[in-house]
Design an enzyme around this catalytic site. Structure first.
Site, short mmCIF file in Angstrom:
data_model
loop_
_atom_site.label_atom_id
_atom_site.label_comp_id
_atom_site.label_asym_id
_atom_site.label_seq_id
_atom_site.Cartn_x
_atom_site.Cartn_y
_atom_site.Cartn_z
N HIS A 1 37.24 -13.54 -30.67
CA HIS A 1 37.32 -12.66 -31.84
C HIS A 1 38.78 -12.56 -32.23
CE1 HIS A 1 37.08 -9.04 -34.35
NE2 HIS A 1 38.19 -8.68 -33.72
N ARG B 1 37.64 -22.89 -31.98
CA ARG B 1 36.18 -23.03 -32.01
C ARG B 1 35.76 -24.48 -32.26
NH1 ARG B 1 35.50 -17.58 -35.48
NH2 ARG B 1 35.29 -16.10 -33.75
N PHE C 1 22.11 -8.74 -36.09
CA PHE C 1 22.74 -9.29 -34.89
C PHE C 1 23.51 -8.26 -34.06
CE2 PHE C 1 25.70 -9.79 -38.44
CZ PHE C 1 26.86 -9.25 -37.93
N THR D 1 33.61 -19.17 -38.00
CA THR D 1 32.76 -18.41 -37.08
C THR D 1 31.75 -19.30 -36.38
OG1 THR D 1 33.03 -16.43 -38.44
CG2 THR D 1 31.17 -16.45 -36.92
N ARG E 1 43.70 -16.55 -37.70
CA ARG E 1 42.35 -16.88 -38.16
C ARG E 1 42.19 -18.38 -38.39
NH1 ARG E 1 38.35 -13.27 -37.75
NH2 ARG E 1 37.38 -14.17 -39.56
N ASN F 1 30.82 -18.09 -29.58
CA ASN F 1 31.92 -18.71 -30.32
C ASN F 1 33.31 -18.38 -29.77
OD1 ASN F 1 32.26 -16.13 -31.28
ND2 ASN F 1 31.84 -16.63 -33.41
N LYS G 1 36.03 -13.92 -25.50
CA LYS G 1 34.70 -13.40 -25.20
C LYS G 1 34.20 -13.90 -23.84
CE LYS G 1 33.52 -13.00 -30.11
NZ LYS G 1 32.59 -13.47 -31.15
#
Length: 151
Positions: free
Chosen positions: A116, A103, A57, A92, A86, A113, A9
């Site tokens: 994705h 993270r 959101f 998250t 994951r 964060n 991101k």
């Protein structure tokens, strides 16, 4: 091979974490089938995050993901790759992410964060088709080290 889509991101790109994050997936033995730096436009963001439309959101997420360049990648591996990815990404909310996860090690705020990752093999295929044309992907290419990673 099972595939997962990754999006580094805007915060990951702006903080100069591209190499640190990408190297974790390579070191784990996953193959990159596609990788590109891009600017996500609003239509693409809305298509990708369509399942969240109507949630409180959603608009902020669209604004954020379109605010600066992102790195989009497809990683592939044996069955269970999405689950592995994951786990590597972490919870998250970075405040709840375990140390050793992306993270947990680099994240600070749930709204920033870093990454994705597809949440299922089906999502991996669907999301890959949103961000990549078939000719942009390298399929099941051989690495000399694969025999040292997979039985």
């Amino acid at each position: 091979m099972e595939r997962a889509l990754l999006i580094l991101k805007p915060d990951a790109v702006q903080r100069g974490l591209i190499g640190a994050i990408i190297s974790r997936f390579e070191q784990r033995g996953l193959k990159f089938q596609g990788l590109k730096l891009m600017q996500v436009d609003e239509a693409l963001a809305r298509r990708h995050y369509a399942e969240h439309e109507g949630k409180s959101f959603f608009e902020g997420l669209v604004k954020y993901i379109t605010s600066a360049p992102v790195v989009v990648a497809v990683v592939a591996g044996k069955p269970g790759t999405v689950e592995l990815v994951r786990t590597m990404v972490g919870a998250t909310n970075p405040a709840k992410a375990a140390p050793g996860t992306i993270r947990g090690d680099f994240g600070v705020d749930i709204g920033r964060n870093l990454i994705h990752a597809s949440d299922s093999p089906e999502s991996g295929e669907r999301e890959t088709a949103i961000f990549f044309q078939p000719h942009e992907l390298i399929g099941d290419w051989n690495r000399t080290l694969d025999g040292w990673i997979y039985e």
